[in-house]
Scaffold this active site. Structure first.
Site, PDB file in Angstrom:
ATOM      1  N   LYS A 186       0.830  -1.209   0.000  1.00 45.52           N
ATOM      2  CA  LYS A 186       0.000   0.000   0.000  1.00 45.52           C
ATOM      3  C   LYS A 186       0.868   1.264   0.000  1.00 45.52           C
ATOM      4  CE  LYS A 186      -2.246  -0.990   3.844  1.00 45.52           C
ATOM      5  NZ  LYS A 186      -1.661  -2.299   4.205  1.00 45.52           N
ATOM      6  N   ARG A 200      -9.880   0.927   8.264  1.00 49.19           N
ATOM      7  CA  ARG A 200      -9.497  -0.443   8.612  1.00 49.19           C
ATOM      8  C   ARG A 200     -10.619  -1.155   9.349  1.00 49.19           C
ATOM      9  NH1 ARG A 200      -3.542   0.682   8.678  1.00 49.19           N
ATOM     10  NH2 ARG A 200      -2.377  -1.253   8.906  1.00 49.19           N
ATOM     11  N   ARG A 219      11.679  -5.300   5.233  1.00 50.37           N
ATOM     12  CA  ARG A 219      11.482  -3.900   4.858  1.00 50.37           C
ATOM     13  C   ARG A 219      12.390  -2.931   5.623  1.00 50.37           C
ATOM     14  NH1 ARG A 219       4.992  -2.879   4.545  1.00 50.37           N
ATOM     15  NH2 ARG A 219       5.123  -2.791   6.818  1.00 50.37           N
ATOM     16  N   ARG A 274      10.764  -0.504  10.875  1.00 51.83           N
ATOM     17  CA  ARG A 274       9.657  -0.259  11.791  1.00 51.83           C
ATOM     18  C   ARG A 274       9.652  -1.283  12.913  1.00 51.83           C
ATOM     19  NH1 ARG A 274       4.337   0.473   8.218  1.00 51.83           N
ATOM     20  NH2 ARG A 274       3.545  -0.638  10.043  1.00 51.83           N
ATOM     21  N   ARG A 281      -0.856  -8.690  13.137  1.00 57.56           N
ATOM     22  CA  ARG A 281      -1.335  -7.647  12.214  1.00 57.56           C
ATOM     23  C   ARG A 281      -2.159  -8.266  11.084  1.00 57.56           C
ATOM     24  NH1 ARG A 281       3.980  -4.855  10.670  1.00 57.56           N
ATOM     25  NH2 ARG A 281       2.673  -3.440   9.468  1.00 57.56           N
TER      26      ARG A 281
HETATM   27  P1  AMP Z   1       0.493   0.758   8.855  1.00 61.37           P
HETATM   28  O1  AMP Z   1       1.658   1.685   8.738  1.00 61.37           O
HETATM   29  O2  AMP Z   1      -0.652   1.158   7.979  1.00 61.37           O
HETATM   30  O3  AMP Z   1       0.879  -0.683   8.698  1.00 61.37           O
HETATM   31  O4  AMP Z   1      -0.042   0.916  10.358  1.00 61.37           O
HETATM   32  C1  AMP Z   1       0.773   0.593  11.474  1.00 61.37           C
HETATM   33  C2  AMP Z   1      -0.092   0.386  12.696  1.00 61.37           C
HETATM   34  O5  AMP Z   1      -0.799   1.585  12.996  1.00 61.37           O
HETATM   35  C3  AMP Z   1      -1.164  -0.682  12.556  1.00 61.37           C
HETATM   36  O6  AMP Z   1      -0.679  -1.979  12.837  1.00 61.37           O
HETATM   37  C4  AMP Z   1      -2.178  -0.223  13.606  1.00 61.37           C
HETATM   38  O7  AMP Z   1      -1.743  -0.528  14.912  1.00 61.37           O
HETATM   39  C5  AMP Z   1      -2.111   1.291  13.448  1.00 61.37           C
HETATM   40  N1  AMP Z   1      -3.077   1.801  12.442  1.00 61.37           N
HETATM   41  C6  AMP Z   1      -2.782   2.409  11.244  1.00 61.37           C
HETATM   42  N2  AMP Z   1      -3.895   2.779  10.607  1.00 61.37           N
HETATM   43  C7  AMP Z   1      -4.928   2.383  11.396  1.00 61.37           C
HETATM   44  C8  AMP Z   1      -6.342   2.464  11.274  1.00 61.37           C
HETATM   45  N3  AMP Z   1      -6.925   3.017  10.188  1.00 61.37           N
HETATM   46  N4  AMP Z   1      -7.103   1.959  12.284  1.00 61.37           N
HETATM   47  C9  AMP Z   1      -6.534   1.405  13.378  1.00 61.37           C
HETATM   48  N5  AMP Z   1      -5.206   1.272  13.559  1.00 61.37           N
HETATM   49  C10 AMP Z   1      -4.400   1.767  12.568  1.00 61.37           C
END
Ligand code: AMP
Length: 240
Positions: free
Chosen positions: A17, A92, A131, A165, A176
């Protein structure tokens, strides 16, 4: 507030993404809004929301809808969103999807396209655990699939510091993925019903995926964010 088209990228962690949102930004000027990035910035800044979010993020769980919606609402009033936005990692949950629809509706707007990046779970652990990103400019890399051309030097800005990360450790990837399947995957049906869903094979090469997404984005931009005409449904890369 955003006046151009609003696109959504759905897909499990590791589906690409962030990479694809970045390419859509470079090619079409769509502003990439990543709730993960916004949350990581809040955690780094030590805000109250950031402190609460940190606990969930470190467990590989979703942050509460309340926190995510507040953080996104703050960003959506930015003056730089006229070209349109690509939401990366939001919504999400069903509650987030409904809240986004309600927010857009108050402006007489709708989602232009929801793109589901379809991948095999089994490949995601390898993709995620390799990554890294340039600490200076954020360009993404992967140990096996996309190392910097010159080892240790960022292709984009020449930076030499790279970050990984904290939640990309293999132990957290399974949590996740579980959160994705239980909370986020049902949104595919939600957007299919609204005739804005585009399913794209995200196991293909990055360039091929970018090509498919580019077509969807160009169409959304040409329509100025208006609803997808029902007559176009059913073709590859278009709502199905
Ligand atoms: P990402 O960078 O999109 O993989 O997001 C990293 C982490 O942030 C996720 O594993 C969640 O803990 C949190 N997170 C990001 N976006 C959301 C969302 N829309 N709703 C809930 N948690 C989120």
């Amino acid at each position: 507030m955003v006046t151009g088209p609003v696109l959504i990228l759905l897909g499990p962690p590791g589906a690409g993404k962030g990479t694809q949102a970045r390419l859509l930004h470079e090619r079409y000027g769509l502003v990439q809004l990543s709730t993960g990035e916004l949350l990581r910035a809040a955690v780094a800044a030590g805000t109250e929301a950031g402190q609460k979010a940190k606990v969930a993020m470190e467990a590989g769980a979703l942050v509460s809808d309340e926190i995510v919606l507040a953080i996104l609402a703050d960003r959506l009033v930015g003056p730089d969103l006229g070209q349109g936005i690509i939401l990366d990692g939001f919504p999400r949950t069903a509650a987030q999807a409904r809240a986004l629809d309600a927010l857009l509706e108050t402006r007489g707007r709708r989602i232009a396209a929801a793109i589901s990046l379809e991948v095999d779970d089994s490949a995601m652990v390898e993709r995620i655990s390799g990554r890294s990103a340039c600490a200076a400019c954020g360009e993404g890399y992967h140990d096996s699939f996309k190392p910097p051309r010159k080892p240790g030097v960022c292709d984009s800005c020449g930076g030499t510091a790279f970050m990984r990360r904290a939640d990309d450790r293999a132990a957290l990837v399974t949590s996740r993925l579980t959160a994705y399947h239980s909370e986020t995957e049902p949104l595919i049906g939600y957007y299919r019903e609204r005739e804005v869903l585009h399913a794209v094979d995200a196991m293909a090469e990055i360039a091929a995926i970018a090509g498919a997404l580019g077509q969807i984005a160009q169409d959304a931009i040409a329509r100025g964010g208006k609803e997808w005409p029902a007559a176009k449904a059913g073709l590859t890369g278009e709502p199905n």
